[in-house]
Design a protein around this motif. Sequence first.
Motif, PDB file in Angstrom:
ATOM      1  N   THR A 252       4.070  46.198 -94.042  1.00 20.93           N
ATOM      2  CA  THR A 252       3.864  44.952 -94.782  1.00 20.93           C
ATOM      3  C   THR A 252       2.386  44.739 -95.072  1.00 20.93           C
ATOM      4  O   THR A 252       1.999  44.322 -96.176  1.00 20.93           O
ATOM      5  CB  THR A 252       4.420  43.759 -93.997  1.00 20.93           C
ATOM      6  OG1 THR A 252       5.797  43.990 -93.694  1.00 20.93           O
ATOM      7  CG2 THR A 252       4.284  42.470 -94.782  1.00 20.93           C
ATOM      8  N   ALA A 253       1.552  45.016 -94.072  1.00 22.63           N
ATOM      9  CA  ALA A 253       0.106  44.836 -94.237  1.00 22.63           C
ATOM     10  C   ALA A 253      -0.440  45.736 -95.339  1.00 22.63           C
ATOM     11  O   ALA A 253      -1.304  45.320 -96.117  1.00 22.63           O
ATOM     12  CB  ALA A 253      -0.609  45.137 -92.919  1.00 22.63           C
TER      13      ALA A 253
ATOM     14  N   ASN B  53      -7.322  41.706 -71.605  1.00 24.62           N
ATOM     15  CA  ASN B  53      -7.032  41.183 -72.929  1.00 24.62           C
ATOM     16  C   ASN B  53      -6.742  42.349 -73.882  1.00 24.62           C
ATOM     17  O   ASN B  53      -7.038  43.502 -73.573  1.00 24.62           O
ATOM     18  CB  ASN B  53      -8.228  40.378 -73.437  1.00 24.62           C
ATOM     19  CG  ASN B  53      -7.956  39.689 -74.757  1.00 24.62           C
ATOM     20  OD1 ASN B  53      -6.815  39.374 -75.077  1.00 24.62           O
ATOM     21  ND2 ASN B  53      -8.998  39.447 -75.524  1.00 24.62           N
ATOM     22  N   ALA B  54      -6.148  42.047 -75.031  1.00 30.29           N
ATOM     23  CA  ALA B  54      -5.839  43.070 -76.031  1.00 30.29           C
ATOM     24  C   ALA B  54      -7.069  43.939 -76.274  1.00 30.29           C
ATOM     25  O   ALA B  54      -8.170  43.439 -76.484  1.00 30.29           O
ATOM     26  CB  ALA B  54      -5.385  42.414 -77.325  1.00 30.29           C
TER      27      ALA B  54
ATOM     28  N   HIS C 136      -7.201  46.630 -78.616  1.00 29.27           N
ATOM     29  CA  HIS C 136      -7.268  47.253 -79.934  1.00 29.27           C
ATOM     30  C   HIS C 136      -7.025  46.233 -81.045  1.00 29.27           C
ATOM     31  O   HIS C 136      -6.336  45.224 -80.845  1.00 29.27           O
ATOM     32  CB  HIS C 136      -6.198  48.345 -80.069  1.00 29.27           C
ATOM     33  CG  HIS C 136      -6.477  49.582 -79.289  1.00 29.27           C
ATOM     34  ND1 HIS C 136      -6.492  49.625 -77.912  1.00 29.27           N
ATOM     35  CD2 HIS C 136      -6.751  50.859 -79.694  1.00 29.27           C
ATOM     36  CE1 HIS C 136      -6.756  50.855 -77.504  1.00 29.27           C
ATOM     37  NE2 HIS C 136      -6.907  51.621 -78.566  1.00 29.27           N
ATOM     38  N   ARG C 137      -7.577  46.520 -82.177  1.00 32.60           N
ATOM     39  CA  ARG C 137      -7.142  45.869 -83.399  1.00 32.60           C
ATOM     40  C   ARG C 137      -6.541  46.964 -84.281  1.00 32.60           C
ATOM     41  O   ARG C 137      -6.842  48.151 -84.102  1.00 32.60           O
ATOM     42  CB  ARG C 137      -8.275  45.139 -84.119  1.00 32.60           C
ATOM     43  CG  ARG C 137      -9.135  46.014 -84.987  1.00 32.60           C
ATOM     44  CD  ARG C 137      -9.898  45.213 -86.030  1.00 32.60           C
ATOM     45  NE  ARG C 137     -10.273  46.060 -87.144  1.00 32.60           N
ATOM     46  CZ  ARG C 137     -10.753  45.612 -88.292  1.00 32.60           C
ATOM     47  NH1 ARG C 137     -10.907  44.331 -88.488  1.00 32.60           N
ATOM     48  NH2 ARG C 137     -11.072  46.441 -89.256  1.00 32.60           N
ATOM     49  N   VAL C 138      -5.700  46.573 -85.226  1.00 31.55           N
ATOM     50  CA  VAL C 138      -4.998  47.533 -86.083  1.00 31.55           C
ATOM     51  C   VAL C 138      -5.410  47.295 -87.529  1.00 31.55           C
ATOM     52  O   VAL C 138      -5.461  46.150 -87.994  1.00 31.55           O
ATOM     53  CB  VAL C 138      -3.468  47.396 -85.936  1.00 31.55           C
ATOM     54  CG1 VAL C 138      -2.754  48.396 -86.843  1.00 31.55           C
ATOM     55  CG2 VAL C 138      -3.054  47.618 -84.479  1.00 31.55           C
ATOM     56  N   SER C 139      -5.710  48.372 -88.240  1.00 32.50           N
ATOM     57  CA  SER C 139      -6.076  48.256 -89.650  1.00 32.50           C
ATOM     58  C   SER C 139      -5.416  49.389 -90.434  1.00 32.50           C
ATOM     59  O   SER C 139      -4.911  50.347 -89.859  1.00 32.50           O
ATOM     60  CB  SER C 139      -7.601  48.292 -89.826  1.00 32.50           C
ATOM     61  OG  SER C 139      -8.153  49.444 -89.224  1.00 32.50           O
TER      62      SER C 139
ATOM     63  N   GLU D 285      -1.914  39.276 -87.092  1.00 39.08           N
ATOM     64  CA  GLU D 285      -1.085  39.109 -85.903  1.00 39.08           C
ATOM     65  C   GLU D 285       0.363  38.861 -86.316  1.00 39.08           C
ATOM     66  O   GLU D 285       0.641  38.020 -87.173  1.00 39.08           O
ATOM     67  CB  GLU D 285      -1.606  37.943 -85.066  1.00 39.08           C
ATOM     68  CG  GLU D 285      -0.891  37.766 -83.746  1.00 39.08           C
ATOM     69  CD  GLU D 285      -1.509  36.673 -82.888  1.00 39.08           C
ATOM     70  OE1 GLU D 285      -0.947  36.359 -81.834  1.00 39.08           O
ATOM     71  OE2 GLU D 285      -2.571  36.138 -83.287  1.00 39.08           O
ATOM     72  N   GLY D 286       1.288  39.618 -85.725  1.00 36.27           N
ATOM     73  CA  GLY D 286       2.699  39.458 -86.041  1.00 36.27           C
ATOM     74  C   GLY D 286       3.135  40.136 -87.327  1.00 36.27           C
ATOM     75  O   GLY D 286       4.282  39.968 -87.755  1.00 36.27           O
TER      76      GLY D 286
END
Length: 243
Positions: free
Chosen positions: A125-126, A76-77, A79-82, A119-120
Amino acid sequence: MKKPLDSEVFSSMLDASISYWRQQGKKGVWIKLPLELSNLVEAATKAGFRYHHAEPDYLMLVRWIPNNTPDVLPANASHRVSIGAFVMNSKREVLVVQEKYGRFSGIGLWKLPTGAVDEGEDICTAATREVKEETGIDTDFVEVLAFRQGHKSFFQKSDLFFICMLQPRSFDIQKQASEIEAAQWMPIDEYAAQPLVGGNELVNLITKVCLARFGGTYNGFSPQLTTSASGKQTFLYFNGHFP
């Protein structure tokens, strides 16, 4: 899997299917069980399936069929991105916030606006979205200045944290009442002098990188909209210097 099914019937069908898949030479099998079919989870695990990942509306289970070859199903994924947003005005004041909740709440720390990338959602943009949500300040994305990779953080996953430079287009702060205790423009020297900023090796280094970029002695990575081999539009981040 979409239609309601009795667990015993499902178990029998699954046993027959596994036998058929093995004869076909199949190796990896994925079962996507929607929330309304959660009664079938036990039957699937008894048939050798394991959890792979879960989303709000489904559970994904997998099984590696061959016994004589290693299981190479992708995990499963991981990493998370911040993002962390460095926004400074012409007075050398940096946009900072105090959070209402979390490990930085209630200790008087003024920090850069931060947040998770949805997600996406693109990093650029974030960054502008998080600044707008937390402080009400409109910004233009400039560059990714640096990034840090951490491990064993959220749900034991790794974390990619991108430090982003943004240019302010407005200056009147309207803090986010639900998550932000306070927000202000703070002189950069005052921000850097905080014990948890100047006294922390990582945060202190991030501050130095941001100031170097603001002073023109450092270049980060600007986004360039392009098209991938699959035809999807995506951003490539680079510093614009070629050999």
